[in-house]
Each structure stands twice: as C-alpha cells, then as structure tokens.
Design a protein around this motif. Structure first.
Motif, PDB file in Angstrom:
ATOM      1  N   UNK A 258       0.817  -1.206   0.000  1.00  0.00           N
ATOM      2  CA  UNK A 258       0.000   0.000   0.000  1.00  0.00           C
ATOM      3  C   UNK A 258       0.858   1.265   0.000  1.00  0.00           C
ATOM      4  N   UNK A 259       0.507   2.248  -0.786  1.00  0.00           N
ATOM      5  CA  UNK A 259       1.228   3.520  -0.715  1.00  0.00           C
ATOM      6  C   UNK A 259       0.970   4.282   0.586  1.00  0.00           C
ATOM      7  N   UNK A 260      -0.286   4.386   1.018  1.00  0.00           N
ATOM      8  CA  UNK A 260      -0.652   5.193   2.184  1.00  0.00           C
ATOM      9  C   UNK A 260      -1.546   4.357   3.088  1.00  0.00           C
ATOM     10  N   UNK A 261      -1.118   4.182   4.348  1.00  0.00           N
ATOM     11  CA  UNK A 261      -1.827   3.257   5.231  1.00  0.00           C
ATOM     12  C   UNK A 261      -1.854   3.784   6.658  1.00  0.00           C
ATOM     13  N   UNK A 262      -3.047   3.834   7.231  1.00  0.00           N
ATOM     14  CA  UNK A 262      -3.220   4.055   8.661  1.00  0.00           C
ATOM     15  C   UNK A 262      -3.649   2.713   9.255  1.00  0.00           C
ATOM     16  N   UNK A 263      -2.780   2.076  10.030  1.00  0.00           N
ATOM     17  CA  UNK A 263      -3.067   0.764  10.587  1.00  0.00           C
ATOM     18  C   UNK A 263      -1.950  -0.214  10.231  1.00  0.00           C
ATOM     19  N   UNK A 264      -2.014  -1.474  10.590  1.00  0.00           N
ATOM     20  CA  UNK A 264      -3.144  -2.108  11.239  1.00  0.00           C
ATOM     21  C   UNK A 264      -3.052  -1.907  12.750  1.00  0.00           C
ATOM     22  N   UNK A 265      -1.850  -1.975  13.304  1.00  0.00           N
ATOM     23  CA  UNK A 265      -1.692  -1.850  14.758  1.00  0.00           C
ATOM     24  C   UNK A 265      -1.966  -0.412  15.199  1.00  0.00           C
ATOM     25  N   UNK A 266      -2.996  -0.223  15.999  1.00  0.00           N
ATOM     26  CA  UNK A 266      -3.379   1.113  16.456  1.00  0.00           C
ATOM     27  C   UNK A 266      -3.741   1.048  17.934  1.00  0.00           C
TER      28      UNK A 266
ATOM     29  N   UNK B 254      -4.998   2.196  -2.229  1.00  0.00           N
ATOM     30  CA  UNK B 254      -4.043   3.299  -2.348  1.00  0.00           C
ATOM     31  C   UNK B 254      -4.059   4.159  -1.096  1.00  0.00           C
ATOM     32  N   UNK B 255      -5.220   4.319  -0.490  1.00  0.00           N
ATOM     33  CA  UNK B 255      -5.381   5.077   0.749  1.00  0.00           C
ATOM     34  C   UNK B 255      -6.251   4.243   1.676  1.00  0.00           C
ATOM     35  N   UNK B 256      -5.648   3.697   2.727  1.00  0.00           N
ATOM     36  CA  UNK B 256      -6.375   2.768   3.576  1.00  0.00           C
ATOM     37  C   UNK B 256      -6.310   3.134   5.046  1.00  0.00           C
ATOM     38  N   UNK B 257      -7.387   2.809   5.752  1.00  0.00           N
ATOM     39  CA  UNK B 257      -7.409   2.856   7.218  1.00  0.00           C
ATOM     40  C   UNK B 257      -7.929   1.496   7.672  1.00  0.00           C
ATOM     41  N   UNK B 258      -7.059   0.718   8.319  1.00  0.00           N
ATOM     42  CA  UNK B 258      -7.420  -0.634   8.734  1.00  0.00           C
ATOM     43  C   UNK B 258      -7.194  -0.756  10.234  1.00  0.00           C
ATOM     44  N   UNK B 259      -8.261  -1.088  10.944  1.00  0.00           N
ATOM     45  CA  UNK B 259      -8.279  -0.910  12.398  1.00  0.00           C
ATOM     46  C   UNK B 259      -8.827  -2.156  13.076  1.00  0.00           C
ATOM     47  N   UNK B 260      -8.183  -2.548  14.183  1.00  0.00           N
ATOM     48  CA  UNK B 260      -8.690  -3.663  14.968  1.00  0.00           C
ATOM     49  C   UNK B 260      -8.292  -3.566  16.426  1.00  0.00           C
ATOM     50  N   UNK B 261      -7.802  -2.402  16.850  1.00  0.00           N
ATOM     51  CA  UNK B 261      -7.428  -2.176  18.241  1.00  0.00           C
ATOM     52  C   UNK B 261      -8.346  -1.107  18.844  1.00  0.00           C
ATOM     53  N   UNK B 262      -7.934  -0.509  19.953  1.00  0.00           N
ATOM     54  CA  UNK B 262      -8.867   0.293  20.764  1.00  0.00           C
ATOM     55  C   UNK B 262      -8.951   1.768  20.371  1.00  0.00           C
ATOM     56  N   UNK B 263      -8.057   2.269  19.565  1.00  0.00           N
ATOM     57  CA  UNK B 263      -7.960   3.713  19.333  1.00  0.00           C
ATOM     58  C   UNK B 263      -9.226   4.294  18.703  1.00  0.00           C
ATOM     59  N   UNK B 264      -9.502   5.543  19.077  1.00  0.00           N
ATOM     60  CA  UNK B 264     -10.451   6.360  18.328  1.00  0.00           C
ATOM     61  C   UNK B 264      -9.661   7.077  17.243  1.00  0.00           C
ATOM     62  N   UNK B 265      -9.988   6.791  16.012  1.00  0.00           N
ATOM     63  CA  UNK B 265      -9.280   7.395  14.881  1.00  0.00           C
ATOM     64  C   UNK B 265     -10.131   8.536  14.341  1.00  0.00           C
ATOM     65  N   UNK B 266      -9.520   9.730  14.243  1.00  0.00           N
ATOM     66  CA  UNK B 266     -10.318  10.871  13.799  1.00  0.00           C
ATOM     67  C   UNK B 266      -9.438  11.903  13.110  1.00  0.00           C
TER      68      UNK B 266
END
Length: 723
Positions: A276-284, A308-320
């Motif tokens: 992926x070029x741009x990634x928020x995650x997975x560990x958060x 290309x632009x991803x947010x993949x989440x499976x932990x406790x954070x509030x992402x905003x």
C-alpha cells in the motif's frame, strides 16, 4: 549500466539499489543518479536501449524534455526527484534525484559530530543515546548496518550518503532490523540520506515527539520493507521523500507509546512494488490517533490492486481527523482508491475495538498510466459493530480520468454495515462520470461434457444510467488466466442514455474455481464479477484410457501435458508423462472438506498478487471481494483461519518408470468409502523452477498451508452419472 548521465556536460555517478518488481521471480537492480544544483541545469541522459518513447513521472512535474535514438535531454529549473521510463515500461528505468545545494560549511570535527567520509563503512548497529548528536554521511559514504536513536534529544542524521542492510540476511532480522530506528526521542531531524535494502521497516519513529524527516530516499526489496512508519508519536513532519519499496510506503501505527497526533506527510513521491502507498493501521494501540494529514503526494506506481489510501483498524484507538488531500495516482491498474475497515486480525492485540470518524478525501486524481489499463476495484467502507463504527466520511472532488465521481456509485464505493454519514461534493465545473452499470449472470448452468470440460452460457448486462449516449468497449476476463475457451476479444458498443444491452458468451472450462469478470479501459464501465466452482469428477472403475486428461497451465501460459486420474479398488490411479522423467515429480495435496466460515478466503490465484483479479471471501451475507488483501500470506494472517481444514496431506510422487502410479486412498488421509474430498496437484519440472509460485493444476499459490483453491473432487460411477 543502462544509462550515462551528464549535468551541464559533466558526467555524474550512477548508483544501483535492489528492488523486487512484479511478477516477483527475482530481485533486480534499479539505477539512480544523485547530484546537487543551485541553479537551472540541463540534463543529458544516454540510454543503451534505442528510445521509442519516454515518460517522466510524476507527471505533475511537467518537466521539459526531448529525446531521439539514444539520448534524452531534460531542462531542470529547480531540484526535483523523478523517474525516467522508456519504451512503455517501468522496468530498467532511471531515477534522478536532483538535490538542493547544502552543507557548504559543515564542521566535521565538532565534538558532537559523527562524520562518515566518502567510502564504505561497516557499523553493524550504531546506537546514539547522547543528546545533541549529529550523524553526518558525506556524499559517497556507504554504511553497512543500522542506526538506532535511543532516548535522546536534539539529534540529527543528515548528508547525501547511504545506509544499507544488504549484508544482513533475513535470518538475523531479530537483531538487525529497521535501518533507522528512533525510539522515545524528541527533536529529531533525519534528512537527505538514502536508505536501501532494509531488513524490515526502513525508517521507524517510535514514541517520539517533534520530528522532521526531509528529503529521504528509500529503496526496499524485502517483505516488511516499509518506507516510513510513524508509531505512537506526536508533531511529526515527513516531506520531500521518495520511496520505492515492496511493502507499504507511508504508514501510521501505535504501540502503546501514547496517542498519535499531529502527523503530516507531504510533497512526496511513492512507488510500491507490492503493498500500500498510504496506510493508517493495522496496529493502532492507543487511546487516540488524530490529526493525520497526507498532502500533495504523487503515487507513480502501485501495480498490484492494493488500496491506495487505507485505514485498517482492529485495536482500541479512536481514529479521527484524517485528511487525504491533493493525491495524484498514476500507474495503479485494478487498485482500490479507498479502503476503510474495522476488523480483528493477526496484528491486533486489544480486546476492545475502537472507531473511525471524520475522514476527509479532497482533490483525489486518478490519472492512470495515463488512462486505465484495468478497471479500479471497488472501494469499501465497513464497520464492525454499533460501538465500533465508521462516521462522517467526506469525499470532495474525486476525479477519475478527468471526470468527477459525484456519488457512491460513480466512485465504485461499497458502503457496508455500521457506516454513517458518507458525503460527496464536487466542483460543478468538472464533467461528471457517465456510469455504465454492469452485471454478470449464468444463463445456462455449466454441464459436464464427454471430454471432461464444462460448458455453459454467461450473460453480460450493461445499463447506461447516465444522461449521455456513450461509445465504449469491454471484454470478458476469466481468472485463472489462459483457462478454457470463450470470446476474449473486446466488444465495442454504442449505448444510449437509459438503454440496456445484453451480450451472451459460450464458455468452456475445465474443473476448478474461477472468477468471471468484466474489464474495460473505460472508467465509466463498472466492475462486475461472478464466482464459479466446477467439480472434478472421478469415475470409479473407469479405465485410464477413457479418463479425461487435464492440463497444467500457469500464469505465463506455460502448458504441459497434464494427467489422467481414476479410482480403482480403493486407490487413486494417476497417469502423466511428467512422471516418465526421473527429474520430475508430482506432489499431491488432499484434505477433507469442511464448512465454509464467514470471512474465509474462497478464491485467490497468482494474478491476484498482480492486481488483475481480487481475492474472494465468504462475506456475512454473500461472497465478496477481499478487502485490503492481495498476498496469500497476508490473507492467512488477516483472516486467521488458514488452513481451513484439519490437515493438508502431502504426498510426493517421484518421476521415472511408465508414468502410471497408484496411491491407496488411505495414504491420502481418506477412506475407501470416501466419495468427496479436496485435492491439489503440483508439477515440479525444470521448466517452471525459476518461477516464484508453484506450478499447480488448480492454481493454488500456497498449497501446503491453504486449501481454498483445491479442486472439489467427487467420486462416482458411470451408472450414477448416467442417472
């Protein structure tokens, strides 16, 4: 060397770095040149290859250049980074890093300076734990090893030298990993250096504050060779970087080192050979991940269909408050533009699952190659529960090949469960897309014929939902590649606004699993697909001469004679010319069938890795394209249920003899009463030994660990079939 480079008539150095391009059969070297400039220059490039055409990426630079025969001349007004690509391919390209003039009065003898002069240095692990330290790499300096910044303040790593881990194999990754690693530091500056061949992530910022990463160039060829990972840090600016890596380029994560806040990536060029070029995650793993910005970024190559632009989440954070703005995308056939998803995975540790809200996509331009080689995969928004949901996703000026996608349908966006308030707005001056909705249906069920193949009829429906008449073209694509017989040529059509048309295809396929899809160069055509499973019927007691012969065919259309099979007196009997050569062998993989589980992988083949066809999973309600995934290993890790069978039994059959072998069913983990099982067959021959993936009859890419592509084998008799 493929190139020579002259700056204002003076020769400049050519360097090489290791990369791992598609189709991943071997690590290759890319050539690059770096020089400093303080005023406009003319660049002359001599190419060994005859020049038929030239393209310079990113296209947004708008560089002036001319070319003829073996020479390219480029005028540079200012420092810039770019890729010179010739003759219609990015293989054997030249990367140019024109640097701004710096370091004219650098004091290399100061007491707080670690100065590395031009030449090769081996540092293994260089640990910096003193405040106010400067590590300076002179142009031409080459460090073998890694640099750790550990609990220190006001530290700088700079200079036009290179840090590499090329001498450190995968086996020592537990010690030699992450080429530059800043841990629990404040006021860190990393600028101008080049990082190559990191053994794991290339540059990590872990639990730090007040960080500047500027003008860093990164090459990575290994799995996990991320570009820049910002982990649980605050007040970080990443700018003017170039990445060509195998794994993710720009990544945001958190590992219980506090909230991640105020992180900006901007003015950068990304090239991903796989992930992926741009990634928020997975560990958060934090309380909050907020105020993250990706601005003015060119994605010049991302060829494998990943988001290309991803947010993949499976932990406790509030992402905003995550912003993607002024992103330009060039060569990314079949990619997902956006993928935002909350799910558990291998990488997550928190039992509590967080949420995602206030995400902004603005001025996103999908330019293509230019143009579309393959249709984009469907983007996706998918929450987990009412407590772990996705809220407030804003799309403004989503431009696909020059036209605005003004709603979910035009954007190819699937809005799934636990998603609220998805908003589209756009510049009304730009032409809207004229969507052609498509669908695939099986008109006539696939029926087994006397020659062992299945025949059926497939219908493609096309509906012009736009307000304009349209001329377009599409074609039917069946994966795995090169299988069966059907019309592969493009169908051209004129379709009026509001009109619906149908096209029927006669299709013949051998036993196996397939995805039938619609493809086009026209982004107005929506992507549609259908999964198909055709059983392999083995007649008990049938003579081998009357059995159907199945071919081995791989992604490169290399074909061999395959094999015939029958069941006789509790034994599987195989006949294959492959087994006549003592250098060859066949490997049988068998498994007992199990019930399909939710989110289990149903289909993925070699071209899934290459962005041609998505993996398919068993969704909550129906089959669906697998989100965020292309790599079979990653599918295994994310869904955590492979192998999905109790045991995969493996039997090796050595070549030599008359080519006929009998194997008791009990040796395959079956019983003499078995009438239904799963099987894959791998052919080991010298011809295909150079390829990355095994040469399997039913196109499994990881048959030792994953049974999802195994053939569904049914044992029956002529009498039963005739009924």
């Amino acid at each position: 060397m493929n190139y020579k480079v002259y700056v204002n008539g003076k020769s400049t150095n050519i360097c090489t770095a290791k990369v791992f391009p598609m189709p991943y059969n071997e690590v290759q070297e890319v050539e690059y040149t770096s020089f400093q400039m303080s005023q406009p220059v003319d660049l002359r490039i001599e190419s060994e290859a005859l020049l038929e055409n030239v393209i310079i990426r990113p296209l947004s630079l708008g560089l002036e250049y001319t070319y003829r025969e073996h020479e390219i001349v480029i005028h540079l007004e200012r420092a810039a980074k770019f890729s010179v690509e010739i003759n219609g391919t990015y293989y054997n390209n030249l990367l140019v890093f024109a640097e701004a003039m710096q370091y004219e009065e650098f004091d290399k003898y100061a007491g707080n300076v670690m100065y590395f002069e031009r030449g090769i240095h081996t540092v293994d692990i260089l640990t910096i734990n003193k405040d106010n330290t400067i590590v300076y790499l002179e142009e031409g300096a080459f460090l073998n090893g890694k640099i750790d910044l550990d609990h220190c303040n006001n530290v700088t790593i700079c200079g036009y030298g290179t840090i590499s881990m090329e001498k450190y194999p995968l086996e020592v990754r537990n010690i030699y990993h992450r080429c530059v690693d800043a841990m629990h530091c404040t006021k860190v500056c990393i600028k101008d250096i080049t990082i190559t061949d990191s053994n794991d992530w290339s540059l990590r910022i872990f639990g730090c504050e007040d960080v500047l990463i500027d003008n860093v160039k990164i090459f990575g060829c290994r799995g996990n060779s991320d570009g820049i990972d910002i982990c649980g840090s605050r007040n970080v600016l990443v700018q003017n970087v170039f990445t060509r890596v195998w794994d993710d380029s720009l990544v945001v994560k958190a590992f219980n080192t506090g909230d991640l806040e105020n992180v900006t990536f901007k003015d950068s060029i990304l090239w991903n050979d796989f992930a992926r070029p741009i990634e928020v995650g997975v560990e958060l793993r934090a309380e909050k991940v907020s105020n993250v910005r990706f601005e003015n970024i060119d994605i010049i190559h991302s060829p494998t269909g990943y988001p290309l632009m991803g947010i993949h989440h499976g932990d406790r954070a509030e992402i905003s408050d995550i912003h993607f703005e002024n992103i330009r995308i060039e060569n990314a056939p079949g990619a997902q533009l956006f993928d935002i998803r909350i799910r558990d995975s291998f990488w997550n540790r928190d039992k509590e699952k967080g949420n995602i809200k206030d995400i902004y996509f603005k001025n996103i331009h999908y330019i293509g190659n230019p143009g579309s080689d393959l249709l984009l995969s469907r983007s996706r928004l998918q929450g987990l529960s009412e407590a772990s949901a996705i809220h407030n996703i804003f799309f403004e000026n989503i431009n696909i090949l020059g036209k605005i996608a003004g709603n979910e349908r035009e954007c190819g966006l699937s809005v799934m469960e636990y998603v609220e308030n998805v908003v589209f707005c756009s510049d009304e001056q730009t032409e809207r897309m004229n969507l052609l909705e498509t669908g695939i249906e099986i008109l006539d069920d696939f029926v087994l014929t006397d020659n062992g193949s299945y025949k059926g009829r497939v219908r493609v429906n096309i509906n012009n939902t736009g307000e304009k008449d349209q001329l377009t073209a599409f074609w039917l694509q069946i994966s795995p590649a090169h299988m069966g017989a059907y019309k592969r040529e493009a169908e051209r059509l004129a379709i009026k606004a509001g009109e619906r048309k149908c096209f029927d295809y006669d299709v013949s396929l051998p036993p196996g699993k397939y995805v039938i899809a619609i493809q086009s160069h026209d982004a107005n055509v929506s992507y549609a697909w259908k999964f198909l499973q055709l059983d392999w019927i083995l007649w008990e007691g049938r003579e081998l001469e009357k059995a159907t012969e199945l071919e081995f065919i791989n992604y490169y259309n290399i074909r061999t004679k395959g094999l015939k099979a029958t069941i006789c007196k509790g034994e599987l009997v195989l006949q294959s010319d492959i087994l006549k050569d003592e250098k060859n062998s066949l490997v049988l993989y068998t498994a007992q069938p199990v019930e399909r589980r939710e989110e289990e992988v149903v289909f993925s083949v070699e071209e899934t890795d290459f962005g041609v066809v998505p993996a398919v999973i068993s969704g909550k309600h129906e089959l669906e394209p697998a989100p965020q995934l292309r790599c079979p290993l990653e599918i295994t890790l994310v869904f955590k249920n492979e192998p999905k069978v109790k045991e995969i039994k493996k039997i090796v059959l050595d070549g030599g003899g008359n080519g006929i072998i009998s194997i008791p069913l009990t040796d395959l983990g079956l019983t003499t009463e078995t009438k239904h099982f799963w099987m894959e067959i791998e052919a080991k021959t010298e011809e295909v030994s150079k390829y990355r993936y095994p040469y399997t009859m039913f196109h499994s890419v990881t048959p030792t660990t994953s049974a999802h592509m195994f053939a569904n084998v049914v044992i029956t008799t002529d009498t039963v079939m005739n009924r």
